[in-house]
Design an enzyme around this catalytic site. Structure first.
Site, short mmCIF file in Angstrom:
data_model
loop_
_atom_site.label_atom_id
_atom_site.label_comp_id
_atom_site.label_asym_id
_atom_site.label_seq_id
_atom_site.Cartn_x
_atom_site.Cartn_y
_atom_site.Cartn_z
N TYR A 20 0.81 -1.21 0.00
CA TYR A 20 0.00 0.00 0.00
C TYR A 20 0.85 1.27 0.00
O TYR A 20 0.62 2.18 0.79
CB TYR A 20 -0.97 -0.01 1.19
N TYR A 148 -12.78 -6.95 6.13
CA TYR A 148 -11.54 -7.15 5.37
C TYR A 148 -11.18 -8.62 5.42
O TYR A 148 -11.13 -9.22 6.50
CB TYR A 148 -10.38 -6.31 5.93
N ASP A 249 -13.87 -15.92 9.52
CA ASP A 249 -12.50 -15.51 9.23
C ASP A 249 -11.85 -15.07 10.53
O ASP A 249 -12.01 -13.93 10.97
CB ASP A 249 -12.52 -14.38 8.20
N LYS A 278 -1.96 -15.74 10.46
CA LYS A 278 -1.23 -14.78 11.28
C LYS A 278 -0.48 -15.41 12.44
O LYS A 278 0.65 -15.84 12.30
CB LYS A 278 -2.18 -13.67 11.74
#
Length: 433
Positions: A20, A148, A249, A278
């Site tokens: 980004y 997200y 998620d 993660k």
């Protein structure tokens, strides 16, 4: 080639495309020489406390001797073998651990490469499941706004429709169904009206919906929002009512971050499909897992294809599985629940008073997550430099200044993080007003 510190960073800015960022006007990067515990040691001489757990993954801190030893032991055996037709003990042990730890009924484990891929796998599972049941029109996803789920194309298609890159990739991203995000906070009084939009989507579109996918309780990169467990509980009920699978998620929330081992436990529900990543390896290597129920796996396997149509080259990588096994053992051994509870108490005590500041719109804490929502967007370059000068590494985005520290952080180290936030929110120059 030996280069000095300045030359290395100049090369980085010229050639390395960071996430980004613009290559025309790249943000400055900070060169890490080594890391240990909760500290990053920068080449410029600073020693900073990592308040981000390297995007929420390094829960046990850096350079941990147990994780180091697990990977060293595995690499002397073999670092990788294909998972097609071959298997290995680290993967088998990891599957056993995950099945025992996750919500009841998730007995099948697919080991993938990253969180985004875990979401892609979950979406493919849902579509293959409905296809196997001859419900060919049930090939869309339902999700909630402000979510997200990753940066690959199927994952992007269920990210927030305004802030989730939909407009940029319009015509290529699959169009899915979006319900309003829950508005009632985690600790607020519940009322059924918060479900109106979601119920309407189910009623109008259930013939086309394969699965509902959402981040349980905590919406992460879409806004760091915490919502009421009753909303999640209702999602389970609606999915059962309309023959829609529920995909949770938990890539960001899994393994204790929200105060429960898995955020689904706040609502006492179990999904049909669960995505993990993660913190799975303690931040050592990229690895993700998508778990599903026996029913989902059996139905897919009885379909036209007869197999699940996915198989990454590095699926079930032994080194990553060895790190994950050691990380999960450490999680239990270190009493993650007590670690997270202590962090939550301290975050409440030290961050909540900032809600009175003129530059602050909201402060919220859940588990080992502390969020300051400012009234104005931050100037990333200025605020990042300020944090480094204060001896901490905090990476805000938009109007959000948040921390998700390693579980092993001590009280003094955590206070340094919260004190840095308290100082920074008073600085007018860090905000784009």
């Amino acid at each position: 080639m030996v280069k000095n510190y300045t030359a290395i960073l100049m090369y980085d800015q010229e050639h390395l495309w960071h996430p980004y960022t613009s290559m025309n006007s790249p943000l400055p990067s900070y060169l890490v020489e080594h890391a240990d515990g909760v500290y990053l040691h920068l080449a410029s001489g600073e020693k900073v406390i990592d308040g981000m757990s390297s995007w929420w993954s390094v829960v046990h801190g850096y350079n941990h001797p147990v994780l180091n030893a697990a990977m060293k032991a595995q690499i002397d055996k073999f670092s990788h073998v294909m998972f097609g037709g071959l298997t290995h003990t680290p993967a088998i042990e990891l599957a056993e651990k995950l099945i025992s730890l996750t919500p009841q009924g998730l007995n099948k484990v697919f080991l993938a490469d990253s969180g985004s891929v875990a979401v892609e796998v979950a979406i493919k599972m849902a579509i293959q499941y409905q296809h196997s049941k001859r419900k060919l029109n049930k090939n869309k996803m339902l999700t909630i706004k402000n979510g997200y789920h990753g940066d690959t194309f199927a994952a992007m298609s269920v990210c927030d429709p305004v802030n989730g890159m939909h407009q940029l990739f319009s015509g290529f991203i699959t169009e899915n169904f979006f319900a309003d995000a829950p508005q009632i906070g985690f600790d607020q009084q519940w009322h059924e009206a918060d479900l109106d939009s979601l119920k309407q989507q189910f009623s109008d579109n259930h013939h086309h919906i394969a699965a509902l996918i959402l981040e349980p309780i905590v919406q992460g990169a879409g806004g760091m929002r915490f919502y009421h467990p009753e909303f999640l509980k209702a999602c389970r009920t609606l999915c059962d009512q309309y023959d829609v699978l529920l995909i949770a998620d938990e890539i960001a929330t899994g393994f204790g971050r929200s105060g429960k081992l898995f955020a689904c436990e706040h609502a006492d529900i179990s999904p049909d499909i669960l995505c993990l990543g993660k913190a799975l390896t303690g931040g050592y290597l990229t690895l993700a897992a998508t778990l599903c129920t026996d029913h989902v796996a059996t139905t897919i396997s009885e379909g036209e294809a007869g197999v699940f149509m996915h198989g990454p080259t590095f699926m079930g990588n032994p080194l990553a599985c060895a790190a994950a096994n050691a990380s999960l053992d450490l999680l239990i051994e270190n009493d993650w629940k007590n670690q997270v509870s202590n962090i939550e108490s301290q975050l409440n005590a030290e961050l909540l008073p900032l809600s009175k500041h003129d530059n602050v719109a909201n402060v919220r804490v859940l588990g080992a997550i502390g969020v300051i929502e400012a009234k104005y967007p931050v100037n990333m370059a200025i605020i990042q430099q300020k944090f480094v000068e204060l001896g901490v590494w905090i990476r805000p985005f938009g109007k959000l200044i948040y921390i998700m520290p390693p579980f092993v952080i001590n009280n003094t180290e955590l206070t340094k993080l919260t004190s840095a936030i308290a100082e920074v929110v008073q600085c007018a120059e860090v905000f784009n007003k």
